[in-house]
Design an enzyme around this catalytic site. Structure first.
Site, PDB file in Angstrom:
ATOM      1  N   GLU A  53      72.647  46.178  52.690  1.00 48.96           N
ATOM      2  CA  GLU A  53      73.869  45.411  52.366  1.00 48.96           C
ATOM      3  C   GLU A  53      73.454  44.365  51.343  1.00 48.96           C
ATOM      4  OE1 GLU A  53      76.923  45.802  53.304  1.00 48.96           O
ATOM      5  OE2 GLU A  53      76.702  47.277  54.900  1.00 48.96           O
ATOM      6  N   LYS A  55      64.400  39.466  61.847  1.00 49.02           N
ATOM      7  CA  LYS A  55      63.736  38.467  61.004  1.00 49.02           C
ATOM      8  C   LYS A  55      64.780  37.769  60.135  1.00 49.02           C
ATOM      9  CE  LYS A  55      62.059  38.160  56.929  1.00 49.02           C
ATOM     10  NZ  LYS A  55      62.364  36.745  56.692  1.00 49.02           N
TER      11      LYS A  55
END
Ligand code: NAD
Length: 488
Positions: free
Chosen positions: A257, A183
């Site tokens: 991250e 996505k």
């Protein structure tokens, strides 16, 4: 050379294109014009993609191939991406506002280098024999430790380096034998759909790579559904925290991250010919929208004024404008909202007593596009809003220090811990400083100048959990299993 379609109405789910009811205009941030149209996925599309990925993982149509066969198909995948180089680079320029050279070198080529590295790393025997020995109770035994794919990976990515960051997840996940639902950011959906074009072209088995656009509703399904084995997320710390909370009821593993407010330390013995250009690139690259950019410039008091003078002079030479123009060094921010956010930080920095040394406004003569001047603040307190928050815009904060201990203390006094940089002639002192920095990545004197795929990348604190790149970046897409056998 293969072209890329920029007007799209379908998502790639289970190896077929599925039309969406809704589409959205994709805006070129440099012109504010429509550069294309993208499908808008819904929670139902996310459900369908997860069902497809789960089925593909469970019947082992991808993980059951030999590593060699997977590698062969992934090399066809990278070849097909290379056929699209020109169109991809043009799309990066238009969708992200990246100047041409940056789009080609960092977004595209580095992304491809990393893809190749993961495929090469996967091209080896995944079984590690551990022992062949007499068993303590008699007889002979052996054990092997195998690395298995995690299973279904939900990959969610941000807007700033879409091709590069989509690859950073899709490549290791596929190389390790997983099935993926990707996505992308709703601001940059088209670069993700190119990966679906390629999956179709090289006949990746259905369900192995699915691409679903959309925003929070889609992201919520991908992070709460028990069919997901690993959520691999790149984005802001606030959304990262939400993702972790959403994944926690199922105890789904998360790789996060996240953002940063990294420090560049310029020691008193630094070569300013290295330090100043390094400092400049650390806040103008991709208009400052880079997670690992070192936007806090921590400079020894003995060279502070000269450093600032030179940095301001360099900053005034940065050409801001059309990213297609060869002379342009810095393009726009991604959106009006992002520019509003940057302007808010600039106003707050001034109100909190920092000194504006360069920039601070929208550039004159650029009436369309989300441009903002490269901006330098001095006299910044490390406790201030500017020093503690990720601006994600072209704004540098200069802070002075008296000795190495203070420099390290200032660098480490941050909620984040993604990257860091040191400029110094004294390699020993710089290395010892690097050891003391609470971050996942440090460069000294600019490092290799490239994001070496062999070096793990990731952060501590609010910069995230886990590592991408390096063997660690491949292994995190696997589970480890020990098989302890009695032979005789
Ligand atoms: P963002 O956090 O706003 O969005 C990232 C993605 O999360 C998007 O795809 C978005 O649709 C999705 N999302 C939003 N809410 C969600 C939810 N509740 N559940 C699941 N998904 C959800 O980030 P952004 O503004 O697109 O990107 C900028 C941020 O990304 C910066 O903080 C930057 O530092 C960070 N970033 C980090 C790295 C890294 O490697 N550490 C790399 C690039 C960018």
């Amino acid at each position: 050379m293969t072209d890329i379609e920029r007007t799209r109405r379908a998502l790639y789910i289970d190896g077929v294109w599925v039309d969406t009811e809704q589409t959205a205009s994709v805006t070129n941030p440099a012109t504010e014009d429509e550069l294309g149209v993208a499908p808008v996925g819904t929670a139902a599309h996310a459900e369908a993609a997860l069902a497809a990925a789960r089925a593909a993982a469970d019947d082992r149509r991808w993980s059951g191939l030999t590593p060699k066969d997977r590698v062969r198909l992934l090399r066809r995948f990278t070849d097909a991406l290379r056929d699209r180089e020109e169109a991809l680079v043009a799309l990066v320029i238009d969708e992200c506002g990246a100047p041409g050279r940056l789009a080609k070198i960092l977004h595209y080529r580095t992304g491809m280098d990393h893809f190749d590295w993961y495929v090469d790393a996967a091209d080896r025997d995944p079984i590690e024999p551990r022992r062949f020995a007499p068993l303590p109770g008699g007889g002979t035994g052996a054990a092997v430790v195998v690395r298995e794919p995690a299973g279904v990976v939900a990959a969610i990515t941000p807007f700033n380096f879409p091709f590069f960051l989509n690859v950073q997840k899709v490549a290791p996940a596929l190389a390790a034998g997983n099935c993926v639902v990707l996505k992308p950011s709703p601001l940059t959906p088209l670069q993700a759909l190119v990966l679906a074009d390629v999956a179709e072209e090289v006949e990746l088995p259905p369900g192995v790579l699915n691409v679903v656009t959309g925003d929070i509703d889609v992201g919520q399904v991908l992070t709460t559904d028990p069919r997901v084995d690993l959520v691999s997320f790149t984005g802001s710390d606030l959304v990262g925290a939400a993702v972790m909370a959403q994944a926690s009821p199922n105890l789904t593993r998360v790789l996060l991250e996240l953002g940063g407010k990294s420090a560049l330390i310029v020691r008193d013995d630094a070569d300013l010919d290295v330090a100043v250009p390094t400092a400049l690139m650390n806040f103008i690259t991709q208009a400052g929208q880079g997670c690992a950019l070192c936007t806090r410039h921590i400079v020894h008091e003995s060279i502070h004024d000269t450093f600032v003078e030179q940095l301001v002079a360099f900053t005034s030479m940065v050409t801001v404008g059309d990213p297609h123009d060869r002379g342009t060094a810095m393009g726009p921010l991604i959106s009006a909202a992002q520019r509003d956010r940057v302007e808010g930080f600039v106003a707050t920095a001034r109100a909190e007593g920092a000194t504006l040394a360069a920039g601070g406004s929208r550039p004159s003569g650029l009436d369309r596009g989300f441009f903002f001047e490269p901006t330098v603040f001095t006299d910044v307190a490390n406790s201030s809003t500017l020093a503690r928050n990720e601006v994600f815009g072209p704004v540098a904060a200069v802070i002075s220090f008296a000795d190495d201990d203070e420099a390290v203390a200032i660098a480490n006094d941050s909620p984040y811990g993604l990257a860091g940089a040191i400029v110094s002639h004294d390699a020993d002192a710089a290395f010892r400083m690097a050891l003391r920095m609470h971050t996942g990545y440090v460069t000294i004197n600019g490092g290799s100048g490239a994001m070496d795929p062999a070096l793990p990348f990731g952060g501590v604190g609010r910069s995230g959990i886990g590592r991408e790149l390096g063997i660690e970046g491949l292994d995190c897409y696997t589970e480890t299993k020990s098989i302890d056998m009695r032979i005789g």
